[in-house]
Scaffold this motif. Structure first.
Motif, mmCIF file in Angstrom:
data_model
loop_
_atom_site.group_PDB
_atom_site.id
_atom_site.type_symbol
_atom_site.label_atom_id
_atom_site.label_comp_id
_atom_site.label_asym_id
_atom_site.label_seq_id
_atom_site.Cartn_x
_atom_site.Cartn_y
_atom_site.Cartn_z
ATOM 1 N N PRO A 182 1.071 -1.273 -0.071
ATOM 2 C CA PRO A 182 0.689 0.484 -0.451
ATOM 3 C C PRO A 182 0.778 1.437 0.009
ATOM 4 C CG PRO A 182 0.123 -1.326 1.941
ATOM 5 C CD PRO A 182 0.025 -2.047 1.186
ATOM 6 N N GLU A 183 1.975 1.227 0.384
ATOM 7 C CA GLU A 183 3.016 2.553 0.251
ATOM 8 C C GLU A 183 2.943 2.737 -1.017
ATOM 9 O OE1 GLU A 183 6.147 2.111 3.159
ATOM 10 O OE2 GLU A 183 5.151 1.389 4.613
ATOM 11 N N GLY A 184 2.696 2.520 -1.843
ATOM 12 C CA GLY A 184 3.457 2.345 -3.281
ATOM 13 C C GLY A 184 4.025 2.547 -4.525
ATOM 14 N N THR A 185 4.134 2.783 -5.186
ATOM 15 C CA THR A 185 6.000 2.485 -5.866
ATOM 16 C C THR A 185 5.549 4.445 -6.553
ATOM 17 O OG1 THR A 185 4.122 1.773 -7.607
ATOM 18 C CG2 THR A 185 5.315 0.097 -6.675
ATOM 19 N N PRO A 186 6.457 4.210 -7.252
ATOM 20 C CA PRO A 186 6.719 5.221 -8.042
ATOM 21 C C PRO A 186 6.189 5.389 -9.103
ATOM 22 C CG PRO A 186 9.142 4.154 -7.716
ATOM 23 C CD PRO A 186 8.271 3.168 -7.215
ATOM 24 N N ASP A 187 6.270 6.636 -9.900
ATOM 25 C CA ASP A 187 5.161 7.059 -10.726
ATOM 26 C C ASP A 187 5.668 7.046 -12.123
ATOM 27 O OD1 ASP A 187 3.467 7.954 -12.527
ATOM 28 O OD2 ASP A 187 3.054 10.245 -11.916
ATOM 29 N N PHE A 188 5.693 6.106 -13.053
ATOM 30 C CA PHE A 188 5.701 5.258 -14.005
ATOM 31 C C PHE A 188 6.522 6.189 -14.625
ATOM 32 C CE2 PHE A 188 5.218 1.046 -12.161
ATOM 33 C CZ PHE A 188 6.537 0.595 -12.008
ATOM 34 N N ASP A 189 5.182 7.246 -14.913
ATOM 35 C CA ASP A 189 5.362 8.109 -16.117
ATOM 36 C C ASP A 189 6.154 9.182 -15.398
ATOM 37 O OD1 ASP A 189 2.785 7.584 -17.537
ATOM 38 O OD2 ASP A 189 1.726 8.941 -15.981
ATOM 39 N N ARG A 190 6.671 9.327 -14.803
ATOM 40 C CA ARG A 190 7.832 10.327 -14.445
ATOM 41 C C ARG A 190 9.115 10.078 -14.489
ATOM 42 N NH1 ARG A 190 5.475 14.809 -13.571
ATOM 43 N NH2 ARG A 190 7.045 16.149 -12.644
ATOM 44 N N MET A 191 9.369 8.415 -14.436
ATOM 45 C CA MET A 191 10.258 7.617 -14.487
ATOM 46 C C MET A 191 11.454 8.171 -15.901
ATOM 47 S SD MET A 191 11.201 3.940 -13.562
ATOM 48 C CE MET A 191 10.460 4.235 -11.675
ATOM 49 N N PHE A 192 12.220 7.939 -16.397
ATOM 50 C CA PHE A 192 12.924 7.815 -17.461
ATOM 51 C C PHE A 192 14.246 7.150 -17.998
ATOM 52 C CE2 PHE A 192 10.232 12.033 -16.959
ATOM 53 C CZ PHE A 192 9.691 11.953 -18.839
ATOM 54 N N PHE A 193 13.771 6.350 -18.990
ATOM 55 C CA PHE A 193 15.446 5.790 -19.504
ATOM 56 C C PHE A 193 16.612 6.332 -19.935
ATOM 57 C CE2 PHE A 193 12.589 3.410 -17.243
ATOM 58 C CZ PHE A 193 13.374 3.091 -15.615
ATOM 59 N N LEU A 194 17.660 6.841 -20.120
ATOM 60 C CA LEU A 194 18.683 7.141 -21.097
ATOM 61 C C LEU A 194 19.671 6.013 -21.138
ATOM 62 C CD1 LEU A 194 19.961 8.972 -22.694
ATOM 63 C CD2 LEU A 194 22.232 9.310 -21.451
#
Length: 195
Positions: free
Chosen positions: A82-94
């Motif tokens: 329930p503590e949740g996970t990071p917002d995948f829309d705000r995660m970027f990969f180079l």
């Protein structure tokens, strides 16, 4: 890291909580499935089997249980912690490295290296990366996420710090299979936080 790695214990977040690395496997499966509210143990198990290579091609039975700080488990179903996970829309990969090796046996190994950049939502107290992104977004006259996508795609991220570095090796079985069986399997994967 093949599938058998999950039955070991070692230096991992899961082990620090007293679990086998299988807690990491459950997290990978839930992440791959985009963290549904509820997913059956069978779906998690088949997702892991589809994503990770098993030693000698034999998948061991998996322990299904709750893994605090990772996933809940009740009545044969997993759900995200329930503590949740990071917002995948705000995660970027180079993408920082790519190596392709074809074996005579028909297996193709692809090793990918990448750096993850994460930008917290503007409603949070901004860190250095968020301040940098806000300035760039203003210069580009774009939203923060549009600016992040553009800057990452153009490799214009000098001056900010990535969150993690990843290295993953996938294998594709290209001989004696039909195209539907070409799906990649993870042979090795590791990440490290950038400090």
């Amino acid at each position: 890291m093949g599938m058998n790695h999950f039955f070991d214990t070692g230096r991992s977040y899961a082990n620090s909580l007293g679990y086998s690395n299988f807690a990491d496997a459950v997290f990978y499966a839930l992440s791959y499935l985009r963290f549904p509210e509820k997913v059956s143990a069978q779906t998690v198990q088949s997702t892991i089997a589809a994503l990770f290579v098993a030693k000698d091609g034999v998948h061991q039975p998996m322990p299904h249980q709750a893994y605090g700080k990772t996933a809940n488990y009740a009545g044969g179903y997993y759900s995200p912690w329930p503590e949740g996970t990071p917002d995948f829309d705000r995660m970027f990969f180079l993408l920082t490295g790519l190596k392709v090796e074809e074996q005579e046996s028909g297996e193709v190994y692809i090793t990918v290296r990448a750096t993850e950049y994460y930008f917290a939502h503007p409603s949070y107290i901004p860190g250095e990366n968020e301040k940098w992104l806000a300035e760039k977004a203003k210069e580009l006259d774009l939203s923060d996420l549009e600016a992040a996508a553009k800057l990452i795609a153009e490799n214009k991220v000098d001056g900010i710090k990535g969150a993690k570095e990843y290295e993953t090796t996938l294998v594709y079985m290209m001989k004696n299979t039909v195209p539907v069986d070409y799906a990649p399997r993870v042979v090795f994967s590791r990440s490290r936080s950038i400090e």
